[in-house]
Scaffold this active site. Structure first.
Site, PDB file in Angstrom:
ATOM      1  N   ARG A  16      12.512  -6.213 -26.046  1.00 54.34           N
ATOM      2  CA  ARG A  16      11.543  -4.971 -25.858  1.00 54.34           C
ATOM      3  C   ARG A  16      12.319  -3.608 -26.050  1.00 54.34           C
ATOM      4  O   ARG A  16      13.521  -3.810 -26.298  1.00 54.34           O
ATOM      5  CB  ARG A  16      11.452  -5.060 -24.123  1.00 54.34           C
ATOM      6  CG  ARG A  16      10.608  -6.429 -23.745  1.00 54.34           C
ATOM      7  CD  ARG A  16       9.261  -6.044 -24.194  1.00 54.34           C
ATOM      8  NE  ARG A  16       8.405  -7.373 -23.931  1.00 54.34           N
ATOM      9  CZ  ARG A  16       7.914  -8.023 -24.740  1.00 54.34           C
ATOM     10  NH1 ARG A  16       8.376  -8.000 -25.907  1.00 54.34           N
ATOM     11  NH2 ARG A  16       7.317  -9.191 -24.620  1.00 54.34           N
ATOM     12  N   CYS A  17      11.492  -2.493 -26.363  1.00 50.79           N
ATOM     13  CA  CYS A  17      12.040  -1.377 -26.577  1.00 50.79           C
ATOM     14  C   CYS A  17      13.174  -0.967 -25.674  1.00 50.79           C
ATOM     15  O   CYS A  17      13.199  -1.028 -24.457  1.00 50.79           O
ATOM     16  CB  CYS A  17      10.667  -0.269 -26.164  1.00 50.79           C
ATOM     17  SG  CYS A  17      11.120   1.419 -26.874  1.00 50.79           S
ATOM     18  N   PRO A  18      14.065  -0.701 -26.472  1.00 49.16           N
ATOM     19  CA  PRO A  18      14.249   0.072 -27.865  1.00 49.16           C
ATOM     20  C   PRO A  18      14.724  -1.023 -28.818  1.00 49.16           C
ATOM     21  O   PRO A  18      15.126  -0.574 -29.994  1.00 49.16           O
ATOM     22  CB  PRO A  18      15.129   1.231 -27.743  1.00 49.16           C
ATOM     23  CG  PRO A  18      16.232   0.820 -26.902  1.00 49.16           C
ATOM     24  CD  PRO A  18      15.292   0.022 -25.578  1.00 49.16           C
ATOM     25  N   GLU A  19      15.103  -2.260 -28.383  1.00 46.41           N
ATOM     26  CA  GLU A  19      15.810  -3.255 -29.207  1.00 46.41           C
ATOM     27  C   GLU A  19      14.958  -3.436 -30.610  1.00 46.41           C
ATOM     28  O   GLU A  19      15.620  -3.383 -31.646  1.00 46.41           O
ATOM     29  CB  GLU A  19      16.017  -4.416 -28.624  1.00 46.41           C
ATOM     30  CG  GLU A  19      16.949  -4.527 -27.577  1.00 46.41           C
ATOM     31  CD  GLU A  19      17.016  -5.797 -26.710  1.00 46.41           C
ATOM     32  OE1 GLU A  19      18.166  -6.341 -26.690  1.00 46.41           O
ATOM     33  OE2 GLU A  19      15.999  -5.969 -25.886  1.00 46.41           O
ATOM     34  N   ASP A  43       6.334  -7.032 -28.941  1.00 46.17           N
ATOM     35  CA  ASP A  43       6.359  -6.043 -27.838  1.00 46.17           C
ATOM     36  C   ASP A  43       5.404  -4.873 -28.349  1.00 46.17           C
ATOM     37  O   ASP A  43       5.268  -4.278 -29.427  1.00 46.17           O
ATOM     38  CB  ASP A  43       7.919  -5.059 -28.025  1.00 46.17           C
ATOM     39  CG  ASP A  43       7.932  -3.753 -26.954  1.00 46.17           C
ATOM     40  OD1 ASP A  43       6.920  -3.501 -26.253  1.00 46.17           O
ATOM     41  OD2 ASP A  43       8.933  -3.329 -27.069  1.00 46.17           O
TER      42      ASP A  43
END
Length: 79
Positions: A16-19, A43
């Site tokens: 999930r953000c920001p990954e 995502d």
């Protein structure tokens, strides 16, 4: 669009953000200009984040499939 010759594939499924964008940034650094990174993500934020990343970092979003997950993005390093 014709077949795109992918240099490297990056699987960010489950992240999930920001990954996802952080991994894209890390991986695209290792490519040469003109080489292509295929990103696979689930995502929903990537539908906004990947195009923005490409514009900001001067990479080219060649194609995307974002109708339903998993989403796919073909990004060429550089313009």
């Amino acid at each position: 669009m014709s077949e795109i010759s992918v240099t490297q594939t990056l699987d960010t499924l489950g992240l999930r953000c920001p990954e996802p964008v952080m991994l894209v940034r890390k991986n695209i650094r290792h490519l040469n200009d003109g080489e292509i990174l295929l990103i696979i993500a689930d995502d929903p934020a990537t539908t906004r984040d990947i195009p923005s990343f490409c514009q900001f970092m001067d990479h080219t979003l060649l194609q995307s499939e974002v109708e339903k997950p998993p989403f796919k993005y073909w990004v060429k390093r550089g313009k």
